[in-house]
Enzyme design. Structure first.
Site, short mmCIF file in Angstrom:
data_model
loop_
_atom_site.label_atom_id
_atom_site.label_comp_id
_atom_site.label_asym_id
_atom_site.label_seq_id
_atom_site.Cartn_x
_atom_site.Cartn_y
_atom_site.Cartn_z
N LYS A 1 25.94 -21.27 67.69
CA LYS A 1 26.13 -19.85 67.43
C LYS A 1 24.83 -19.13 67.78
O LYS A 1 24.13 -18.60 66.89
CB LYS A 1 26.49 -19.63 65.95
CG LYS A 1 27.92 -19.97 65.58
CD LYS A 1 28.93 -18.88 65.94
CE LYS A 1 28.80 -17.67 65.05
NZ LYS A 1 29.77 -16.60 65.44
N TYR B 1 23.24 -30.80 57.25
CA TYR B 1 23.59 -31.93 56.38
C TYR B 1 22.36 -32.52 55.70
O TYR B 1 22.47 -33.14 54.64
CB TYR B 1 24.28 -33.05 57.19
CG TYR B 1 25.79 -32.90 57.29
CD1 TYR B 1 26.35 -31.78 57.87
CD2 TYR B 1 26.63 -33.89 56.80
CE1 TYR B 1 27.73 -31.64 57.96
CE2 TYR B 1 28.00 -33.77 56.90
CZ TYR B 1 28.55 -32.65 57.48
OH TYR B 1 29.91 -32.53 57.57
N ASP C 1 37.77 -32.25 63.63
CA ASP C 1 39.04 -32.22 62.89
C ASP C 1 40.07 -31.41 63.67
O ASP C 1 41.24 -31.78 63.75
CB ASP C 1 38.86 -31.57 61.51
CG ASP C 1 38.60 -32.61 60.41
OD1 ASP C 1 38.04 -33.68 60.74
OD2 ASP C 1 38.96 -32.35 59.25
N ASP D 1 32.77 -20.49 67.23
CA ASP D 1 34.06 -19.88 66.84
C ASP D 1 34.99 -19.79 68.06
O ASP D 1 36.18 -20.09 67.99
CB ASP D 1 33.85 -18.50 66.18
CG ASP D 1 32.96 -17.56 66.99
OD1 ASP D 1 32.29 -18.03 67.94
OD2 ASP D 1 32.93 -16.35 66.67
#
Ligand code: IPM
Ligand code: MG
Length: 369
Positions: A193, A143, A254, A226
């Site tokens: 990851k 970000y 979310d 994931d």
């Protein structure tokens, strides 16, 4: 902290002002009935600020934000500002507040209310009793990483962002997660990851280092992002506290929100570092949902995520656990009475407007006090 409690209210765009109006009702009620002494100052952020001042948050508002005891934000953004330059887009106001106040720890609790089990798209047995805390790093990572933007290399144009984390940035958010886990079910899942990203390998290393040095009594697991997304919908009850970076935290929260039935139910707290002299923790509270421009102004918005964000404010900024518990209970009671805004409506329930939900909540607070 002084006795007056100064809250900076930034309703923002879309449904922001509508859901915030219901929080104002609750604050007025608590000032009146429980002598809570909140003082509210209201200001603009996001597209509303852009329309008035040509930027997503003004320097003057930043000064107020830094001196307030807590900030309550509604939502920012909308298609109206799609073509505005990135540095003035509504989201830039939110990012500036997070960054300049150094609100590095974003707490996003996903809690399933019994009354809403049927509103979830998942089977009741999968979501019943669910209580997950996502701790999202909020002031670093992709970000904010540099370089970013567009550049030309060997005659080819590129768009780029940079995922970068320092040890202190990972260290401090990991500590928040471990401290929270100790008050909950003592389990942290760190998500990255590491199979693909160097910054993921580093994230895992630092979280493990903090764990082994100071939190060896907390159960720590590591998971690829994931896989975590998949596990959240497969068997969410395996999680207690999830700690992850800015981008994965955005996505996974979310996803976790939908387990609870609606994005309209999820509150959040963004916390900084406690000032050693004043004892004040810089903090901003906001619903996880966005500005929902498609339903703005129609009385359809669910104010519960913002009301629950206010409850988090009572708990984390003002040490008012009893008032927070009462508000949480009032939310549970209105749901048990069968009242639903459109986003959580189901057969046999009573549909109410945004303000109808707020009024019912005040009624419940009255019964509880
Ligand atoms: C959130 C939102 C923000 C984010 C947007 C509005 C900038 O999606 O708080 O989750 O990406 O952090
Ligand atoms: Mg998001």
């Amino acid at each position: 902290m002084s006795n007056t409690k100064n809250i900076l209210m930034l309703p923002g765009d879309g449904i922001g002002p509508e859901v915030m109006a219901e929080v104002k009702k609750v604050i007025d009620w608590s000032n009146d009935k429980r002598d809570t002494g909140f003082e509210i100052e209201e200001d603009l952020v996001g597209g509303a600020c852009y329309d008035a001042h040509g930027c997503a948050v003004t320097d003057d508002t930043m000064v107020k934000a830094k001196s307030a005891d807590a900030i309550l934000l509604g939502a920012v953004g909308g298609p109206k500002w799609d073509n505005v330059a990135r540095e003035h887009r509504p989201e830039a106001g939110l990012l500036r507040l997070r960054k300049e106040l150094d609100l590095f720890a974003n707490l996003r609790p996903a809690l399933v209310f019994d009354a809403l089990i049927d509103a979830s798209t998942l089977k009741p047995d999968v979501v019943r009793g669910l209580d997950i805390m996502i701790v999202r790093e909020l002031t670093a990572g992709v970000y904010f990483g540099e370089p970013r933007g567009e550049e030309t290399r060997d005659g080819v144009d590129y768009g780029l962002d940079t995922q970068i984390y320092s040890e202190p940035e990972i260290d401090r958010v990991a500590r928040v997660a471990f401290d929270l886990a100790k008050k909950r079910n003592n389990k942290v899942t760190s998500v990255e990851k590491a199979n693909v990203m160097e910054s993921g390998v580093f994230w895992r290393k630092i979280v493990s280092k903090v764990h082994d040095a100071d939190y060896a009594d907390v159960e720590l697991g590591h998971m690829y992002a994931d896989n975590c997304a998949m596990q959240l919908v497969r068997w969410p009850a395996q999680f207690d506290v999830i700690v992850t970076d800015n981008l994965f935290g955005d996505l996974l929260s979310d996803c976790a929100a939908m387990l609870t039935g609606s994005l309209g139910m999820l509150p959040s707290a963004s916390l900084g570092t406690k000032d050693p002299v004043t004892g004040v923790i810089p903090a901003m509270y906001e619903p996880v949902h966005g500005s929902a421009p498609d339903i703005a102004g129609e009385g359809k918005a669910n104010p519960l995520a913002t009301l629950l964000s206010h409850s988090m404010m009572l708990r984390y900024s003002f040490d008012m656990a009893q008032d927070a518990d009462m508000l949480d209970q009032a939310v549970q009671n209105v749901l048990e009475r069968g009242l639903r805004t459109a986003d959580i409506m189901s057969d046999g329930m009573t549909q109410v407007t945004t303000s109808g939900m707020g009024d019912a909540l005040i009624e419940e607070l009255g019964k509880l006090s």
